[in-house]
Every structure is written in structure tokens, then in C-alpha cells.
Design an enzyme around this catalytic site. Structure first.
Site, PDB file in Angstrom:
ATOM      1  N   ASP A  89      46.743  40.731  39.233  1.00  0.00           N
ATOM      2  CA  ASP A  89      46.216  39.788  39.787  1.00  0.00           C
ATOM      3  C   ASP A  89      46.766  39.598  41.313  1.00  0.00           C
ATOM      4  O   ASP A  89      48.086  40.069  41.720  1.00  0.00           O
ATOM      5  CB  ASP A  89      46.620  38.373  39.099  1.00  0.00           C
ATOM      6  CG  ASP A  89      45.793  38.553  37.793  1.00  0.00           C
ATOM      7  OD1 ASP A  89      44.735  39.109  37.754  1.00  0.00           O
ATOM      8  OD2 ASP A  89      46.414  37.924  36.820  1.00  0.00           O
ATOM      9  N   ARG A 115      43.993  46.085  36.550  1.00  0.00           N
ATOM     10  CA  ARG A 115      43.427  45.195  37.962  1.00  0.00           C
ATOM     11  C   ARG A 115      44.629  44.231  38.091  1.00  0.00           C
ATOM     12  O   ARG A 115      44.654  43.099  37.409  1.00  0.00           O
ATOM     13  CB  ARG A 115      42.199  44.756  37.748  1.00  0.00           C
ATOM     14  CG  ARG A 115      41.297  45.525  37.859  1.00  0.00           C
ATOM     15  CD  ARG A 115      39.911  45.287  37.491  1.00  0.00           C
ATOM     16  NE  ARG A 115      38.868  46.248  37.524  1.00  0.00           N
ATOM     17  CZ  ARG A 115      37.557  46.208  37.118  1.00  0.00           C
ATOM     18  NH1 ARG A 115      37.227  44.881  36.819  1.00  0.00           N
ATOM     19  NH2 ARG A 115      36.751  46.916  37.070  1.00  0.00           N
ATOM     20  N   ARG A 141      51.853  36.477  32.472  1.00  0.00           N
ATOM     21  CA  ARG A 141      52.322  35.176  33.055  1.00  0.00           C
ATOM     22  C   ARG A 141      51.995  33.840  32.019  1.00  0.00           C
ATOM     23  O   ARG A 141      53.019  32.962  31.894  1.00  0.00           O
ATOM     24  CB  ARG A 141      51.604  34.877  34.232  1.00  0.00           C
ATOM     25  CG  ARG A 141      51.991  35.947  35.412  1.00  0.00           C
ATOM     26  CD  ARG A 141      50.995  35.692  36.555  1.00  0.00           C
ATOM     27  NE  ARG A 141      50.922  34.447  37.038  1.00  0.00           N
ATOM     28  CZ  ARG A 141      50.089  33.909  37.984  1.00  0.00           C
ATOM     29  NH1 ARG A 141      48.715  34.606  37.892  1.00  0.00           N
ATOM     30  NH2 ARG A 141      50.008  32.635  38.266  1.00  0.00           N
TER      31      ARG A 141
END
Length: 256
Positions: free
Chosen positions: A53, A51, A200
Site C-alpha cells: 500500500d 501489492r 496494519r
């Protein structure tokens, strides 16, 4: 009923991530709508390998779905038809029939992300690559990357509000690589799984190490704390791309 797999590419800039939700467009909802139109079924659900972001892109997302068995002529039209129904920011690169127990997420053995950055100003790629105005020490960052390899708890790089209980990931590769264009770099990271916001957060922390704000060995301390507050600020979503998902048996020829 038969099960099929899709190889998807998308620009995540205008989407609220992969997962279907109320309040904004998602990649999952867009693909499901196109499939429902093509198959003429009231409801078709797709399951992705991961999934991504909001704002994150993909070049090699894999998803599976079930529907009434498609006749040969319909299956041959599937990719072209879906690309005609989808917004231009989502593209189906390939489609294939898979065995009934294939699962895009649980059968995946390896996922590879790239985070793109540049130490030089950019115009054409300004929305796809993070511009780093103070050039970091990439050799120093790669020494910190070596500390990420292995089976470890990555809770310090997971979103605080994530519901994920298991935060153990096996990272097999992590390094910054120079690209052909001067000043352009990419962070390549491969693991069996990734936590919410993990890549990230890793990039943000590595950049702090590269700028001398943290020591290389500080990476060990951060990992040991299992506390997101100890790692760096997450890098912007627009530089991150899901590049490849690997399975035991390639499902799209030699591509996966």
C-alpha cells in the site's frame, strides 16, 4: 522472450503504493520505466509478489518481467543500469533469469512483514518506526498473537472496500520481538498471503489489547465476526516493511 526476476528494496514514503495507477507515482511504474529504457522495448510489464500500500516499504519485494533475451554482457549490467535509472528511493538488489513459468506472486509460498515500533522517542527513525507513547504490555499482545496462528478467515482485518473475495489466510508466525536498541520492538508476521491493510489492522488491534482496551480473548471474537468494523484502527503505513518472500526453490542464491 525470456523471463527475469528482480529483488527490490524501496522507501514507499513518496509513492502511491506498488500498483501502477494514474494520479501519482508508484513503484511498479518507476521500475517499468527503467526497464523500458534499458531494454529499449516500448513496453515492459513487471509483476510483484504482492501489492504494498501507499507509504509501505520493502526490503525483499520480488518481481518478474519478460523481455527479449538479454545477451550476457547486458544482463551483467542490468542491476547497475537499473539503479542508475531509478529514483534513489528504489533499489534493485539482485536480478536473475528464471524459468518461463515462474510467477512472482502465485509461486510465493510465504511472505514475511515486520512492523517497527518504539516505546522511546526517536529522531533518526521517526519516519520508519511508530512511537508508542504509552508502553503496551507486549506479553499480553503475544498471547493474542497466538490466536492468529493457523488457517483462518481474516475478513475483520481486511479493508472494507477490498475486492478480494477469498479472505482465508494461513498465518504461520505472529509475535512481537524486542530489538537490540532499548525500547525498540518489531511485530513479525508470516503467512501464505495477506489481505489489503491486514498487517496494519492487526497491529492497531494488538496495540489496543496491549493497552488494556480489549481483552486477549477478544481477538477470537473479532476474527469470528469477519467484520472490519470490529477490529482496531490501522497503524500508520510508515512502520511496515515487506521483508522477505519465500519460494520452493531459492531464486537469488540463499536470499529467497
Amino acid at each position: 522472450m525470456s523471463r527475469y526476476a528482480l529483488l527490490l528494496e524501496y522507501d514507499g514514503s513518496e509513492f502511491n503504493g506498488w500498483q501502477r495507477q494514474s494520479g501519482g507515482p508508484t513503484i511498479q511504474a518507476s521500475v517499468e520505466k527503467a526497464l523500458q529504457t534499458f531494454t529499449r522495448q516500448k513496453y515492459v510489464q513487471i509483476t510483484g509478489s504482492g501489492r504494498t500500500d501507499a507509504g509501505v516499504h520493502a526490503r525483499g519485494q520480488v518481481a518478474h518481467f519478460e523481455c527479449e533475451t538479454l545477451p550476457d554482457d547486458a544482463f551483467q549490467r542490468l542491476v547497475k543500469a537499473l539503479n542508475g535509472l531509478l529514483p534513489p528511493t528504489v533499489a534493485v538488489r539482485a536480478a536473475t533469469q528464471v524459468h518461463e513459468n515462474f510467477h512472482a506472486r502465485y509461486d510465493a509460498r510465504l511472505r514475511r512483514y515486520h512492523y517497527y515500533a518504539s516505546t522511546e522517542p526517536l529522531a533518526l527513525e521517526r519516519n520508519r518506526r511508530l512511537v508508542i507513547y504509552s508502553s503496551p504490555d507486549f506479553e499480553r499482545m503475544n498471547r493474542a498473537c497466538a490466536l492468529l496462528i493457523g488457517n483462518q478467515h481474516f475478513g475483520a482485518f481486511c479493508r472494507t472496500r477490498s475486492a478480494t473475495v477469498n479472505r482465508i489466510c494461513s498465518v504461520r508466525r505472529a509475535q512481537w520481538e524486542p530489538e537490540v536498541h532499548p525500547g525498540c520492538w518489531r511485530f513479525v508476521v508470516e503467512a501464505d498471503r495477506f489481505l489489503h491493510g491486514m498487517v496494519r489492522a492487526l497491529v492497531g488491534t494488538l496495540l489496543e489489547i496491549g493497552r488494556g482496551k480489549r481483552s486477549v480473548q477478544d481477538m477470537k471474537r473479532i476474527l469470528a465476526t469477519q467484520d472490519r468494523r470490529e477490529s482496531g484502527v490501522a497503524a500508520p503505513a510508515y512502520g511496515l516493511v515487506l521483508e522477505h518472500v519465500k519460494y520452493d526453490t531459492p531464486i537469488f542464491g540463499g536470499g529467497n
